[in-house]
Design an enzyme around this catalytic site. Sequence first.
Site, PDB file in Angstrom:
ATOM      1  N   THR A  73       0.852  -0.956   0.093  1.00 53.96           N
ATOM      2  CA  THR A  73      -0.133  -0.111   0.334  1.00 53.96           C
ATOM      3  C   THR A  73       0.764   1.335   0.136  1.00 53.96           C
ATOM      4  O   THR A  73       2.098   1.079   0.587  1.00 53.96           O
ATOM      5  CB  THR A  73      -1.010   0.049   1.432  1.00 53.96           C
ATOM      6  OG1 THR A  73      -0.050   0.153   2.320  1.00 53.96           O
ATOM      7  CG2 THR A  73      -1.865  -1.141   1.483  1.00 53.96           C
ATOM      8  N   HIS A  74       0.595   2.443  -0.932  1.00 58.41           N
ATOM      9  CA  HIS A  74       1.243   3.260  -0.961  1.00 58.41           C
ATOM     10  C   HIS A  74       2.664   3.158  -1.350  1.00 58.41           C
ATOM     11  O   HIS A  74       3.854   3.515  -1.290  1.00 58.41           O
ATOM     12  CB  HIS A  74       1.909   4.162   0.417  1.00 58.41           C
ATOM     13  CG  HIS A  74       0.323   4.481   1.361  1.00 58.41           C
ATOM     14  ND1 HIS A  74      -0.221   5.424   1.132  1.00 58.41           N
ATOM     15  CD2 HIS A  74      -0.212   3.659   2.289  1.00 58.41           C
ATOM     16  CE1 HIS A  74      -1.315   5.611   2.036  1.00 58.41           C
ATOM     17  NE2 HIS A  74      -1.332   4.308   2.610  1.00 58.41           N
TER      18      HIS A  74
ATOM     19  N   SER B 244      18.192  -1.507 -26.100  1.00 60.79           N
ATOM     20  CA  SER B 244      18.366   0.100 -26.436  1.00 60.79           C
ATOM     21  C   SER B 244      19.593   0.235 -27.572  1.00 60.79           C
ATOM     22  O   SER B 244      20.463  -0.837 -27.728  1.00 60.79           O
ATOM     23  CB  SER B 244      19.058   0.647 -24.976  1.00 60.79           C
ATOM     24  OG  SER B 244      19.808   1.833 -25.425  1.00 60.79           O
TER      25      SER B 244
ATOM     26  N   LYS C 211      20.580  -3.076 -21.472  1.00 61.97           N
ATOM     27  CA  LYS C 211      19.069  -2.710 -21.228  1.00 61.97           C
ATOM     28  C   LYS C 211      18.315  -3.756 -22.143  1.00 61.97           C
ATOM     29  O   LYS C 211      18.347  -4.266 -22.985  1.00 61.97           O
ATOM     30  CB  LYS C 211      18.848  -1.324 -21.943  1.00 61.97           C
ATOM     31  CG  LYS C 211      19.458  -0.226 -21.105  1.00 61.97           C
ATOM     32  CD  LYS C 211      18.686   0.187 -20.198  1.00 61.97           C
ATOM     33  CE  LYS C 211      17.580   0.973 -20.739  1.00 61.97           C
ATOM     34  NZ  LYS C 211      17.369   2.340 -20.042  1.00 61.97           N
TER      35      LYS C 211
ATOM     36  N   GLU D 136       4.832  -0.748 -21.249  1.00 60.57           N
ATOM     37  CA  GLU D 136       4.841   0.697 -21.373  1.00 60.57           C
ATOM     38  C   GLU D 136       3.915   1.385 -22.582  1.00 60.57           C
ATOM     39  O   GLU D 136       3.443   2.181 -22.335  1.00 60.57           O
ATOM     40  CB  GLU D 136       6.232   1.294 -21.564  1.00 60.57           C
ATOM     41  CG  GLU D 136       7.471   0.991 -20.602  1.00 60.57           C
ATOM     42  CD  GLU D 136       8.780   1.313 -20.901  1.00 60.57           C
ATOM     43  OE1 GLU D 136       9.168   2.379 -20.245  1.00 60.57           O
ATOM     44  OE2 GLU D 136       9.107   1.002 -21.721  1.00 60.57           O
TER      45      GLU D 136
ATOM     46  N   TYR E 250     -30.617  13.103 -37.168  1.00 55.86           N
ATOM     47  CA  TYR E 250     -29.412  12.883 -37.488  1.00 55.86           C
ATOM     48  C   TYR E 250     -28.673  14.099 -38.085  1.00 55.86           C
ATOM     49  O   TYR E 250     -29.222  14.945 -38.628  1.00 55.86           O
ATOM     50  CB  TYR E 250     -29.401  11.923 -38.678  1.00 55.86           C
ATOM     51  CG  TYR E 250     -28.245  11.665 -39.607  1.00 55.86           C
ATOM     52  CD1 TYR E 250     -26.983  10.768 -39.017  1.00 55.86           C
ATOM     53  CD2 TYR E 250     -27.356  12.581 -40.733  1.00 55.86           C
ATOM     54  CE1 TYR E 250     -25.914  10.334 -39.633  1.00 55.86           C
ATOM     55  CE2 TYR E 250     -26.271  12.399 -41.169  1.00 55.86           C
ATOM     56  CZ  TYR E 250     -25.447  11.583 -40.545  1.00 55.86           C
ATOM     57  OH  TYR E 250     -24.114  11.203 -41.022  1.00 55.86           O
TER      58      TYR E 250
ATOM     59  N   GLN F  42     -20.934  11.273 -38.745  1.00 52.91           N
ATOM     60  CA  GLN F  42     -19.721  10.837 -39.361  1.00 52.91           C
ATOM     61  C   GLN F  42     -18.405  10.701 -38.464  1.00 52.91           C
ATOM     62  O   GLN F  42     -17.791   9.873 -38.729  1.00 52.91           O
ATOM     63  CB  GLN F  42     -19.698  11.373 -40.636  1.00 52.91           C
ATOM     64  CG  GLN F  42     -18.806  10.751 -41.532  1.00 52.91           C
ATOM     65  CD  GLN F  42     -18.927  11.272 -42.860  1.00 52.91           C
ATOM     66  OE1 GLN F  42     -19.904  11.104 -43.741  1.00 52.91           O
ATOM     67  NE2 GLN F  42     -18.066  12.266 -43.473  1.00 52.91           N
TER      68      GLN F  42
HETATM   69  N1  ARG Z   1     -21.456   8.722 -44.080  1.00 47.90           N
HETATM   70  C1  ARG Z   1     -22.677   9.005 -43.462  1.00 47.90           C
HETATM   71  C2  ARG Z   1     -22.066   8.818 -41.783  1.00 47.90           C
HETATM   72  O1  ARG Z   1     -21.131   8.146 -41.570  1.00 47.90           O
HETATM   73  C3  ARG Z   1     -23.473   8.260 -43.732  1.00 47.90           C
HETATM   74  C4  ARG Z   1     -24.869   9.045 -43.400  1.00 47.90           C
HETATM   75  C5  ARG Z   1     -25.107  10.363 -44.062  1.00 47.90           C
HETATM   76  N2  ARG Z   1     -26.503  10.683 -44.053  1.00 47.90           N
HETATM   77  C6  ARG Z   1     -26.579  11.862 -44.749  1.00 47.90           C
HETATM   78  N3  ARG Z   1     -27.909  12.491 -44.507  1.00 47.90           N
HETATM   79  N4  ARG Z   1     -25.804  12.555 -45.231  1.00 47.90           N
HETATM   80  O2  ARG Z   1     -22.839   9.397 -41.089  1.00 47.90           O
END
Ligand code: ARG
Length: 467
Positions: A161-162, A283, A289, A296, A323, A328
């Site tokens: 611990t620590h 190294s 080394k 890492e 959307y 994207q």
């Molecule tokens: N390449 C677009 C994406 O990855 C697909 C959907 C595009 N839709 C649009 N209405 N432009 O999201």
Amino acid sequence: MTTEKTESKLWGGRFDQPTDKFVEEFTASVNFDKRLYAHDILGSSAHARMLTKVGVLTQIECDAIVKGLEEIRAEIERGEFAWSVSYEDVHMNIEARLTARIGEAGKKLHTGRSRNDQVATDVRLYLREQIDVLLAQLTRLQSALIDVAEREADTILPGFTHLQTAQPVTFGHHMLAWFENLRRDSERLRDCRKRVNVMPLGAAALAGTTYPIDRAYTAQLLGFDAAAENSLDAVSDRDFAIEFVAACSLIMMHLSRFSEELVLWSSTQFNFVDLGDGFCTGSSIMPQKKNPDVPELVRGKTGRVYGHLTALLTLMKGQPLAYNKDNQEDKEPLFDAIDTVQGCLRVYADMIPVMQVKNDVMREAARRGYATATDLADYLVRKGVAFRDAHEIVGKSVRYGIEQGKDLAQLSLAELQKFSPVIEQDIFGVLTLEGSVAARNHIGGTAPAQVRAAVKRAREWVRHSTG
Ligand code: ARG
């Protein structure tokens, strides 16, 4: 294919001017979303079959589409597919190619859907598969840890611990601590998968579609547990990606902590383990080394996965429904998180079984570090001394031992009795490292017997979770 055909936009109808050349590249995603090709084809075939079932496409059209898509898949896998940024993304590249190959029927594939529900479906199908890969990789690493735990159930090292020597623990117990971390990771991924496995298809652009679609049928074809309840949510939700990368971040945090231990343990100063030549590098200037590059790098790569989590959270925070093209930008962080975690789990599962454990060095470190001091205190308590007084007595004995250059077990009975008259000959069983670990004999304790029992339960869990 004529140049005019490959270059013309699938959405070009309302445009007079061509897209600016740089904008075309700037808005394209094909260079990274082409990795979704197989899932795009899977989703498209299921969509076509559903449209046929409800009478929107004829069986002849459906057969042509499904066959055409399979041929495109083969073309892509042979490396012969000509991806084009002028078709922007994986979806339109494949659709354009389908129409070029099969003609009229190809133009009907996009009936009743949008790229908005298409891309959300593709990403979920792809991620579902990658989660299954990750779960198998976690299990492989967990099994490696269980094997080492069983082999090293009696091996003693100082517990810290620590980062100061605290009490002796068994190496098997220590390995099973990492097993528990990964068990939670596995459970988190399984839970996340439930929300990944919901189908957006049918939401179309955002409001649903006027065709008499059968979403339950498409969902069944694609192995989704259900169709998404709300079309606006279906096309705009990326929670599943965020929670996945959050789960990945925790996996990386665990591997990073483990890595920190392995870096320390493989240093000349600790010298507890040898990671094996296959997992270290030399190294270019210092011939002596042998660097623990693998742990890492795993520790270092943790930062980029955290970065992807922050990127995705930030990506979503300003988006109104439904959307937006912002979405994207979900793919590169998601894909890189997947690649990074899979690489790290793979290298860990390969490295752990060949790691050499230096029992003598660890034992000696535990002995030198007064790791059994708490055992002496507990002994005094059993003989009627109050714990606070016992703590004081042992503190003084340790100070005396340091002055004399002896650990507690090396002090004579007479020396020990100077600190408390209740100490008797039976103290020496208590002060040994073996006595100390064996005494912690309850569920969750470090005793070798408990480690063996925990190994059994862990193997049972692995069998159950993979079965
Ligand atoms: N390449 C677009 C994406 O990855 C697909 C959907 C595009 N839709 C649009 N209405 N432009 O999201």
